[in-house]
Design an enzyme around this catalytic site. Structure first.
Site, PDB file in Angstrom:
ATOM      1  CG  HIS A 254      44.246  28.077  78.834  1.00 24.36           C
ATOM      2  ND1 HIS A 254      43.035  28.081  79.482  1.00 24.36           N
ATOM      3  CD2 HIS A 254      45.169  27.718  79.782  1.00 24.36           C
ATOM      4  CE1 HIS A 254      43.198  27.725  80.737  1.00 24.36           C
ATOM      5  NE2 HIS A 254      44.485  27.508  80.953  1.00 24.36           N
ATOM      6  CB  SER A 255      45.379  31.216  80.976  1.00 27.24           C
ATOM      7  OG  SER A 255      45.731  31.856  82.170  1.00 27.24           O
ATOM      8  CE1 TYR A 256      50.312  37.740  80.971  1.00 29.40           C
ATOM      9  CE2 TYR A 256      51.192  37.194  78.809  1.00 29.40           C
ATOM     10  CZ  TYR A 256      51.098  38.065  79.882  1.00 29.40           C
ATOM     11  OH  TYR A 256      51.781  39.263  79.855  1.00 29.40           O
ATOM     12  N   GLY A 258      45.157  34.517  75.923  1.00 29.01           N
ATOM     13  CA  GLY A 258      44.135  35.484  75.521  1.00 29.01           C
ATOM     14  C   GLY A 258      44.652  36.901  75.582  1.00 29.01           C
TER      15      GLY A 258
END
Length: 378
Positions: A254-256, A258
């Protein structure tokens, strides 16, 4: 000299005898003659070294970097000491991180799911504290993923990429405002010191008023090889994921998280391609251009990754992207922190279909874009 160079049979015999004598000398044993015992400490403290706030190895007393030539003219002993230091693991006082694993995470021969949250205050097992506090545990934590993964036969590893350091109280030397200017007149130096002390006292007072719990000057002591989310991902890959028995590894990032996965691919491309079957990103903030991901990585991501992004479109609807990497589809919500929860059923379906495609003969793993077309046609 000329006579030596032109010597007869006697000189040649002497030379041969000298070579024979040298060949029978055990140089390794000769080096051991005056060598101290090869007995070394098994902790960093025993070597009188520790890692400082910047994660640098320094001598406890002198503050100097590691010295290889600890003893003059004893290269072999110095080398053995160096090797012994390299074998030392974390000492008791050294900060450490942790991860969560299911019992079969390392032994499951079939499949393994790896969960990576985003940046900020969240820790292992969480997606968003705001959801945990204002909504519920299902939407805000990774618990639903973990439960379903175990039910479907996955081993599970939960990363902890935001725990990169511990806070320690600074020493007086570290919080000193400025070095003593001994070349200044005593009166001027005393006045400057008094002003600095008064300034610090006022600043400390306002800091305590603003944050009454913080009464000490604190510094950051970084965890070795885990000083950032990217470092943490690579470390867990090297020491756990790559060593697992699973033939198929799946990531949910999720988010960072990735961005951390893409960095892992850049550093361990061949290994990741060999072991990872599919990757589900949820509103990932990675950027293949800024991270300088090569063409082969971008091509692999197009075939094996999908990014569920925040969007007003229905779940799994295709979303256009300017980046030449993985397909982007809607997570069915416009709220960034909800993307992992809303895309949850689609991600498990994506992994299942990727497994089926891999096991069937000669078929590549389908992308979410091709799946969406098929679902709409049905």
């Amino acid at each position: 000299m000329a006579q030596l160079q032109q010597g007869g049979p006697d000189e040649k015999e002497k030379t041969t005898a000298l070579k024979d004598l040298l060949s029978r000398i055990d140089l390794d044993e000769l080096m051991k003659k005056d060598e101290p015992p090869l007995e070394f400490p098994d902790t960093l403290e025993g070597f009188e070294y520790a890692f400082n706030e910047e994660g640098q190895l320094r001598h406890i007393k002198t503050g100097e970097p590691f010295v290889f030539n600890y003893r003059e003219d004893l290269h072999r002993w110095n080398q053995k000491r160096y090797e012994a230091l390299g074998e030392v693991d974390a000492m008791e006082s050294e900060p450490r991180s942790f991860i969560f694993m299911s019992e079969d995470a390392m032994t499951n021969p079939d499949k393994l799911m790896v969960l990576i949250h985003g940046s900020g205050v969240v820790r292992a097992g969480q997606w968003a504290r705001r959801l945990i506090i204002n909504e519920d545990l299902d939407s805000g934590t990774q618990i639903p993923y973990i439960k379903r993964a175990i039910e479907e036969g996955y081993g599970v590893i939960v990363l902890n990429p935001n725990e990169n350091y511990i806070e320690v109280e600074k020493t007086k030397a570290q919080v000193q405002l400025s070095p003593d200017s001994s070349d200044e007149p005593a009166e001027k130096r005393e006045r400057k010191d008094r002003i600095q002390k008064d300034t610090k006292k006022r600043r400390d007072f306002y800091e305590k008023y603003r944050n009454p719990q913080k009464e000490k000057e604190m510094g950051q002591l970084y965890i070795r090889e885990n000083g950032s989310p990217e470092e943490h991902a690579v470390y867990i890959w090297d020491h756990f994921i790559s060593q697992s028995a699973a033939e198929n590894v799946f990531f949910v990032a999720h988010s960072y998280g990735g961005l951390a996965f893409v960095e892992l691919m850049i550093q361990r491309e061949a290994e990741v391609k060999n072991k990872v079957t599919a990757v589900a990103l949820t509103d990932s903030v990675h950027n293949v251009w800024h991270q300088e991901a090569g063409k082969t990585i971008r091509e692999w991501m197009r075939e094996n990754c999908c990014n569920w992004v925040s969007s007003s479109e229905p779940l799994d609807a295709s979303v256009e992207s300017m980046l030449p990497d993985c397909p982007r589809v809607s997570a069915g919500t416009e709220r960034h922190e909800l993307t992992s929860w809303k895309s949850y059923p689609s991600i498990f379906r994506f992994f299942s279909e990727a497994m089926e495609a891999k096991t069937s003969s000669g078929k590549a793993a389908p992308t979410r874009r091709s799946q969406r077309i098929r679902y709409e046609e049905l």
